[in-house]
Write a protein that holds these residues in place. Sequence first.
Motif, PDB file in Angstrom:
ATOM      1  N   TYR A 184       0.809  -1.305   0.042  1.00  0.00           N
ATOM      2  CA  TYR A 184       0.133  -0.139   0.115  1.00  0.00           C
ATOM      3  C   TYR A 184       0.829   1.210  -0.106  1.00  0.00           C
ATOM      4  CZ  TYR A 184      -4.105  -2.840   1.041  1.00  0.00           C
ATOM      5  OH  TYR A 184      -5.182  -3.594   0.916  1.00  0.00           O
ATOM      6  N   GLU A 185       0.205   2.194  -0.736  1.00  0.00           N
ATOM      7  CA  GLU A 185       0.818   3.552  -0.227  1.00  0.00           C
ATOM      8  C   GLU A 185       0.427   4.213   0.748  1.00  0.00           C
ATOM      9  OE1 GLU A 185       0.642   7.880  -2.538  1.00  0.00           O
ATOM     10  OE2 GLU A 185       0.633   6.181  -3.881  1.00  0.00           O
ATOM     11  N   VAL A 186       0.879   4.369   1.815  1.00  0.00           N
ATOM     12  CA  VAL A 186       0.346   4.738   3.105  1.00  0.00           C
ATOM     13  C   VAL A 186       0.549   6.256   3.654  1.00  0.00           C
ATOM     14  CG1 VAL A 186       0.263   4.173   5.666  1.00  0.00           C
ATOM     15  CG2 VAL A 186       0.438   2.427   3.824  1.00  0.00           C
ATOM     16  N   SER A 187      -0.416   7.049   3.954  1.00  0.00           N
ATOM     17  CA  SER A 187      -0.154   8.284   4.951  1.00  0.00           C
ATOM     18  C   SER A 187      -0.909   7.916   6.307  1.00  0.00           C
ATOM     19  CB  SER A 187      -0.990   9.348   4.191  1.00  0.00           C
ATOM     20  OG  SER A 187      -0.431   9.467   2.926  1.00  0.00           O
ATOM     21  N   THR A 188      -0.007   8.763   7.299  1.00  0.00           N
ATOM     22  CA  THR A 188      -0.699   8.261   8.547  1.00  0.00           C
ATOM     23  C   THR A 188      -0.960   9.698   9.185  1.00  0.00           C
ATOM     24  OG1 THR A 188       1.600   8.459   9.484  1.00  0.00           O
ATOM     25  CG2 THR A 188       0.748   6.262   8.991  1.00  0.00           C
ATOM     26  N   TYR A 189      -1.860   9.963  10.038  1.00  0.00           N
ATOM     27  CA  TYR A 189      -2.294  10.943  10.788  1.00  0.00           C
ATOM     28  C   TYR A 189      -2.776  10.798  12.057  1.00  0.00           C
ATOM     29  CZ  TYR A 189      -5.003  15.416  11.855  1.00  0.00           C
ATOM     30  OH  TYR A 189      -5.559  16.307  12.298  1.00  0.00           O
TER      31      TYR A 189
END
Length: 335
Positions: free
Chosen positions: A27-32
């Motif tokens: 996956y291409e992941v962004s975290t917040y």
Amino acid sequence: MTRLLLISPAFHGYHHSIGRAFERIGYEVSTYGYDVVDSIVEKAWNKARYELPAKVRGNGGHQSAVTVSRRAAQEILRVKPDVVLVIRGDTLTEEFWETAAADRRRVAVWMYDEMRRTSFDLERVTPYARIASYSVHDTAALQAAGIDAMHVPNGYDAQGPIGRGDAGRGVVSFIGAPLPNRRVALEALHGAGVPVRAWGRGWSNHPFDRARTWRLSTSGVPNARDVPLADAQAIMRDSLATLNIHGDQDGFTMRTFEAAGSGAVQLIDRVDVDEFYVPGEEVLVFESEAELIDIARRVARNPDDFEEVRRRARERTLAEHTFVHRARTMEGLWA
């Protein structure tokens, strides 16, 4: 490549661990971190306006749900993910969930806490998201109510760093919140002459920690301040043994898998841990205060006798219980 936005409390940086696991499976992941506050002024306001009243009421609120939800929704609009995975998310408003599910976006929630101990609102969330829980009981209750829920236990970050240092050497360690049953266990070990030490702001006698946890009294057992997760793993690994004592939980804590994954001798209070580890071979189970003291004394007297416990626990964890394993399971929520 599927774009995944992970929206989570920043608690111990677990969102980064989970994000790394999804990256490992493509996956291409962004975290917040939805509860992260950088402003000193806002932190002070939250403490006075939300945290102190929540301490008095006992409901655990620390921030404005409206503010937190608006910021998290703005992150969705900025990233434009294909999938939104929310960890816990019980403070998020319906407006957030509407934003998350807009444009036929797939939305899922993973609860690593029992719902009864949160303000999680099923009627608010289930129209927009599928749900996974680390709690067997919560999962069964959801399924009985006709909700398509999935059981996903906690796990271990095999890609995460492990700290250095020898803070844990020569003691039985405990790292975590000072729940009443944990206090009783540590005080019993300390009173029995077992070398023990507890880490965490709720144990620490440091004036700053006592002030921010609203305590007048000291903890009564040898203690130290909060440590980052990487250092916590080093402490567990290097300790004679490390304690894993559950509270009002039927799910197994992150500590269950972190202690085993770091190669610690884990003393755990749950016989049903046999779902994940072999008692006596990979973890050591106690069912009473006397049994805990006896096991801890045996480990302290002959630590070399328990090296196989350490090795087997780590091998089992890496083979079956990493966040990569959990990420592959959670894909079923939106596949």
